[in-house]
Design an enzyme around this catalytic site. Sequence first.
Site, PDB file in Angstrom:
ATOM      1  CB  CYS A   2     -16.963   2.927  12.865  1.00 59.92           C
ATOM      2  SG  CYS A   2     -15.507   3.985  13.099  1.00 59.92           S
ATOM      3  CD  GLU A 114     -15.181  -3.847  14.935  1.00 58.27           C
ATOM      4  OE1 GLU A 114     -15.378  -4.005  16.163  1.00 58.27           O
ATOM      5  OE2 GLU A 114     -15.760  -2.990  14.252  1.00 58.27           O
TER       6      GLU A 114
END
Length: 271
Positions: A2, A114
């Site tokens: 993350c 992402e």
Amino acid sequence: MCGRFAASRGPEDLAGVFGVERWVPTEALAPDWNVAPTKEVLVVLDRPLKDAPDPRPVRQLRVLKWGLVPSWSKSPEGAARMINARSETLHEKPSFRRPFAQRRCIVPADGYYEWVTAHDERQLEVEGKKKRARKQPYFVLPRDGSVFAMAGIYEFWRDRTLPDDHPLAWWATCSVVTTEAETGPLGVAPAEGPRSLSEIHPRMPLMLPPDRWDAWLDPARTDADELRALLEPPPGGLMRAFPVSTAVSNVRNNGPELLEELAAPEESTLF
């Protein structure tokens, strides 16, 4: 992993979702659609109130800096490298062992970003013909639009260069716990692109379902085996993902337009 996420919900909303008993209005943060390492974030934690006669833990919304600084660290310089903590090694890593046992939190988010490297771009990088491949960002979120409750840990660090009464003498910092990305099909997959989270990245933030929130936040739970059982990934198929503009790759860009779904990836050769 993350490395960037969105957090647009306000304290009132989060307090209602998580049953928060206390938060300080002056500590409220503005909506942030491009949360980057070392930024301040709102987290949910259970902790006794300072100087309160009642020692019971109180559920609070607190502002912490994203990037954990271990209590024994000589300086906070490594915080940007401590934004994530792998669930598989939380119980043994010196930087994370004590926070995992004693100081766990929830980092609320809309979802996380992402990046996937396009196939042709990746090949050029492999062949050494391009130093940095262009990547397509995806936004990953609960398919039902609920709050993404990311498991987190937090720590306090004392800056010994400052006097006790200095407002910056103590740092409160946190890390997001990550786990292996789901290999099963997404709950809602994009029309063109990855069919599972593992096709986007091999790691993902650990999402805590509501039935684990109380146990995860409870500071009285310190048994390592019991805590590790809480690190089990949630059931599959709860997530969706869609491509978003590469504008999110620049941390200076910040606004709700970053979450606008693209009809297709900007790079047609992604998959």
